[in-house]
Design an enzyme around this catalytic site. Structure first.
Site, PDB file in Angstrom:
ATOM      1  N   GLY A  50       3.938   7.095  21.876  1.00  0.00           N
ATOM      2  CA  GLY A  50       3.286   6.009  21.134  1.00  0.00           C
ATOM      3  C   GLY A  50       4.248   4.878  20.911  1.00  0.00           C
ATOM      4  O   GLY A  50       4.799   4.316  21.870  1.00  0.00           O
ATOM      5  N   GLU A 124       9.967   9.760  12.112  1.00  0.00           N
ATOM      6  CA  GLU A 124       8.885  10.609  12.608  1.00  0.00           C
ATOM      7  C   GLU A 124       8.529  11.768  11.683  1.00  0.00           C
ATOM      8  O   GLU A 124       7.453  12.341  11.804  1.00  0.00           O
ATOM      9  CB  GLU A 124       9.260  11.171  13.986  1.00  0.00           C
ATOM     10  CG  GLU A 124       9.500  10.122  15.052  1.00  0.00           C
ATOM     11  CD  GLU A 124       8.251   9.316  15.364  1.00  0.00           C
ATOM     12  OE1 GLU A 124       7.163   9.915  15.480  1.00  0.00           O
ATOM     13  OE2 GLU A 124       8.363   8.081  15.485  1.00  0.00           O
TER      14      GLU A 124
END
Length: 214
Positions: A50, A124
């Protein structure tokens, strides 16, 4: 959240009710647990699917096109900070089981593995939404094992199955500290295309969003 239909609204509310950011100690614990799963802590690869493709924010010495089998990219993770708010949560990408996913792998410097992992973990792994896994990725130079952040479908951060219309409505109406959710989706689609990464459904979804914005 008035523009969401009832199924999507209830999913978002359940996520917000239980959402909690991890402490620094919790992040460090999961980071070292993941690193200790390796036999050797060197020549480590990270799989990006992404925003890591167009904004990695960590140092790397090599990058390759890569394909991950058994998982597919999806807007399946609620975002109530970066691309949404508690009042109007947005969506960000995760990896769901099934299918394949094209992306890029990045080899981080052996001299600063811990430093680069800390940058990666702050970005993340702010909460329990992802499960870090070491998975085989196919590259033009052969198969390598890379760190992959997989959606943890047991958490309330997972959206469950959203319809196409639900997804579009959520994306169009949410914005967070990093900007509008629709910008995140269209920028990711455009960046993947520039990198030679194929995702026909994301291109289709991005075009529908652009049409609705026009």
């Amino acid at each position: 959240m008035s523009k969401l239909n009832i199924p999507a609204l209830s999913k978002a509310q359940e996520h917000l009710r239980t959402f909690r950011l991890w402490t620094e100690e919790e992040r460090e614990e999961t980071m070292f647990k993941t690193l200790n799963e390796l036999e050797e802590q060197k020549n480590i690869w990270i799989f990006g699917y992404g925003s890591l493709v167009w904004r990695p924010e960590f140092a790397f010495e090599e990058s390759r096109h890569a394909t991950l089998t058994g998982y597919s990219r999806a807007l399946c993770l609620w975002s109530c900070v970066n691309r949404g708010t508690p009042e109007q949560p947005g969506l960000v990408f995760g990896l769901k089981q099934g299918g394949t996913c094209e992306g890029r792998v990045y080899r981080i410097p052996n001299e600063d593995i811990i430093g680069q992992f800390r940058k990666l973990w702050r970005r993340e792994m702010p909460s329990e939404s992802y499960t870090p896994m070491w998975l085989p990725c196919e590259t033009p130079e052969g198969i390598i094992k890379a760190l992959v952040f997989v959606m943890d479908t047991r958490t309330n951060a997972y959206t469950g199955e959203l319809s196409e219309e639900e997804t579009i409505e959520i994306v169009l109406n949410a914005a967070g500290t990093y900007g509008p959710c629709h910008e995140y989706v269209t920028q990711t689609s455009d960046a993947l295309a520039r990198a030679g990464i194929k995702d026909d459904y994301l291109v289709y979804l991005s075009n529908l969003i652009k049409q609705r914005l026009a």
